[in-house]
Design a protein around this motif. Structure first.
Motif, mmCIF file in Angstrom:
data_model
loop_
_atom_site.group_PDB
_atom_site.id
_atom_site.type_symbol
_atom_site.label_atom_id
_atom_site.label_comp_id
_atom_site.label_asym_id
_atom_site.label_seq_id
_atom_site.Cartn_x
_atom_site.Cartn_y
_atom_site.Cartn_z
ATOM 1 N N VAL A 36 0.865 -1.174 0.000
ATOM 2 C CA VAL A 36 0.000 0.000 0.000
ATOM 3 C C VAL A 36 0.903 1.225 0.000
ATOM 4 C CG1 VAL A 36 -1.789 1.282 1.226
ATOM 5 C CG2 VAL A 36 -1.802 -1.221 1.263
ATOM 6 N N SER A 67 1.485 5.587 -1.222
ATOM 7 C CA SER A 67 0.778 6.856 -1.374
ATOM 8 C C SER A 67 0.332 7.064 -2.810
ATOM 9 C CB SER A 67 1.685 8.016 -0.942
ATOM 10 O OG SER A 67 2.854 8.038 -1.749
ATOM 11 N N GLN A 68 -0.710 7.859 -2.974
ATOM 12 C CA GLN A 68 -1.252 8.148 -4.286
ATOM 13 C C GLN A 68 -0.419 9.236 -4.971
ATOM 14 O OE1 GLN A 68 -4.298 6.488 -5.588
ATOM 15 N NE2 GLN A 68 -3.395 5.227 -3.993
ATOM 16 N N ILE A 75 -1.375 8.491 1.907
ATOM 17 C CA ILE A 75 -2.110 7.230 1.893
ATOM 18 C C ILE A 75 -3.500 7.511 2.432
ATOM 19 C CG2 ILE A 75 -2.231 4.891 2.815
ATOM 20 C CD1 ILE A 75 0.808 4.861 2.930
ATOM 21 N N ARG A 76 -4.501 7.248 1.625
ATOM 22 C CA ARG A 76 -5.867 7.653 1.949
ATOM 23 C C ARG A 76 -6.627 6.573 2.714
ATOM 24 N NH1 ARG A 76 -6.981 9.459 -4.253
ATOM 25 N NH2 ARG A 76 -5.578 11.266 -4.336
ATOM 26 N N GLU A 111 -9.489 5.174 2.088
ATOM 27 C CA GLU A 111 -10.071 4.101 1.297
ATOM 28 C C GLU A 111 -9.062 3.036 0.900
ATOM 29 O OE1 GLU A 111 -9.716 7.724 -1.545
ATOM 30 O OE2 GLU A 111 -10.226 7.328 0.560
ATOM 31 N N GLN A 112 -7.750 3.332 1.030
ATOM 32 C CA GLN A 112 -6.740 2.312 0.778
ATOM 33 C C GLN A 112 -6.606 1.350 1.960
ATOM 34 O OE1 GLN A 112 -3.843 5.648 -0.587
ATOM 35 N NE2 GLN A 112 -3.002 3.753 -1.401
ATOM 36 N N ARG A 162 -14.302 -0.149 1.402
ATOM 37 C CA ARG A 162 -14.993 0.903 0.664
ATOM 38 C C ARG A 162 -16.052 0.277 -0.224
ATOM 39 N NH1 ARG A 162 -9.516 2.135 -2.754
ATOM 40 N NH2 ARG A 162 -9.330 0.100 -3.716
ATOM 41 N N SER A 173 -9.452 -3.069 -0.137
ATOM 42 C CA SER A 173 -8.652 -2.276 0.789
ATOM 43 C C SER A 173 -7.777 -3.227 1.612
ATOM 44 C CB SER A 173 -9.558 -1.473 1.715
ATOM 45 O OG SER A 173 -10.265 -2.363 2.569
ATOM 46 N N ALA A 210 -6.789 7.345 7.886
ATOM 47 C CA ALA A 210 -6.188 6.086 7.449
ATOM 48 C C ALA A 210 -5.365 5.459 8.566
ATOM 49 C CB ALA A 210 -5.329 6.332 6.219
#
Length: 293
Positions: A68, A70-71, A85-86, A88-89, A93, A100, A128
């Motif tokens: 996992v 970061s976006q 890192i959100r 929904e990760q 969801r 997730s 998160a």
């Protein structure tokens, strides 16, 4: 799987009974590679070191290994200057591609153990991080969680307290010399096998980065206009400001007040970019702060 260096860590991990780890250390020293090695060994019928030949070792991607990270983009589609890192990760969801982390951990492994890596635990948003606490407090017996961050101080204390820290140090230059004898690449690496491999595998990009950094260092003595022009080219590279900070000693005596002021300016510029201050404004401000003439 060949891991360069970190012998004591490779000996320790298979014997540890911990289920949650915090891998700390500089970027590119091998934290992710060791996490993958550990996951492979847990699922290899021969154990550690993983054989690299069995059905589990040959799987790519492995169904029992999850990273996992970061976006790279914001929700609006812009490139993220301050990745995160959100929620929904981590938490279940209703929509979106792929499960997730918590959903993935809720199912049994295909082989022996599931290993989840949170690559950039210092980039977890508050929501998160709170969601991740559940997994850290009560992980399934078959699960291992590995958080990766530059240091424990940059991770929320509630997460740190639930993990066993495994510190990674920069690799000795003697080890890196087994990969390359190039003095410029070794100087750039500074103990990071990741940076060394970038220099070796992408020589054109590496040469451009070093040339443009040298251009800024030379322009600093010529005035703000020349420094700004050189910065505009350099800042096309992701690692531009950190690398420029490491090279400052070539333009300024490290014991001089100007050296400390330049380092501070680079740090403030990095923070401003991450806070989405206009790039042109940051470049102009930095050029005036760095210019010596």
């Amino acid at each position: 799987m060949r891991i360069l260096g970190h012998g004591p860590i490779l000996e320790f991990l298979p014997r540890s009974g911990a289920q949650a780890f915090l891998f700390t250390g500089p970027e590119g020293v091998g934290r992710r590679a060791v996490a993958r090695w550990y996951a492979a060994g847990l699922n290899c019928p021969q154990g550690f070191p993983p054989c690299g030949r069995c059905a589990s070792c040959r799987l790519e991607p492995h169904p029992d290994y999850l990273e996992v990270a970061s976006q790279g983009e914001t929700r609006s589609g812009r490139r993220a200057r301050q990745p995160q890192i959100r929620l929904e990760q981590i938490a279940p969801r209703e929509e979106g591609e792929g499960p997730s982390l918590l959903e993935w951990l809720a199912t049994y492994p295909r082989h022996r153990a599931k290993v989840a890596v949170i690559d950039g635990a210092h980039l977890l948003g508050e929501a998160a991080a709170n969601a991740l606490l559940k997994a850290l407090e009560e992980p399934p017996a078959f699960a291992r969680l590995i958080l990766i961050a530059p240091s424990r101080e940059q991770v929320l204390p509630t997460l740190v307290s639930r993990c066993l820290e495994v510190p990674f140090a920069p690799l000795p230059e003697a080890l890196l010399r087994t990969l390359s004898q190039d003095p410029e690449a070794l100087a750039y690496a500074e103990g990071s096998v990741g940076r060394l491999r970038f220099a070796l595998e992408q020589p054109a990009a590496f040469n451009q980065l070093t040339d443009r950094t040298q251009g800024v260092l030379e322009a600093m003595g010529q005035g703000p206009a020349q420094t700004l022009e050189a910065l505009e080219l350099l800042l096309e590279h992701e690692e531009a400001l950190p690398y420029l900070a490491r090279r400052l000693g070539q333009a300024l005596p490290v014991e001089s007040p100007a050296y400390g002021q330049a380092l501070e300016a680079l740090q403030k510029a990095q923070e401003a970019l991450e806070a989405y201050v206009g790039e042109e404004l940051v470049r102009t401000w930095l050029a005036f702060r760095l210019a010596l003439g």
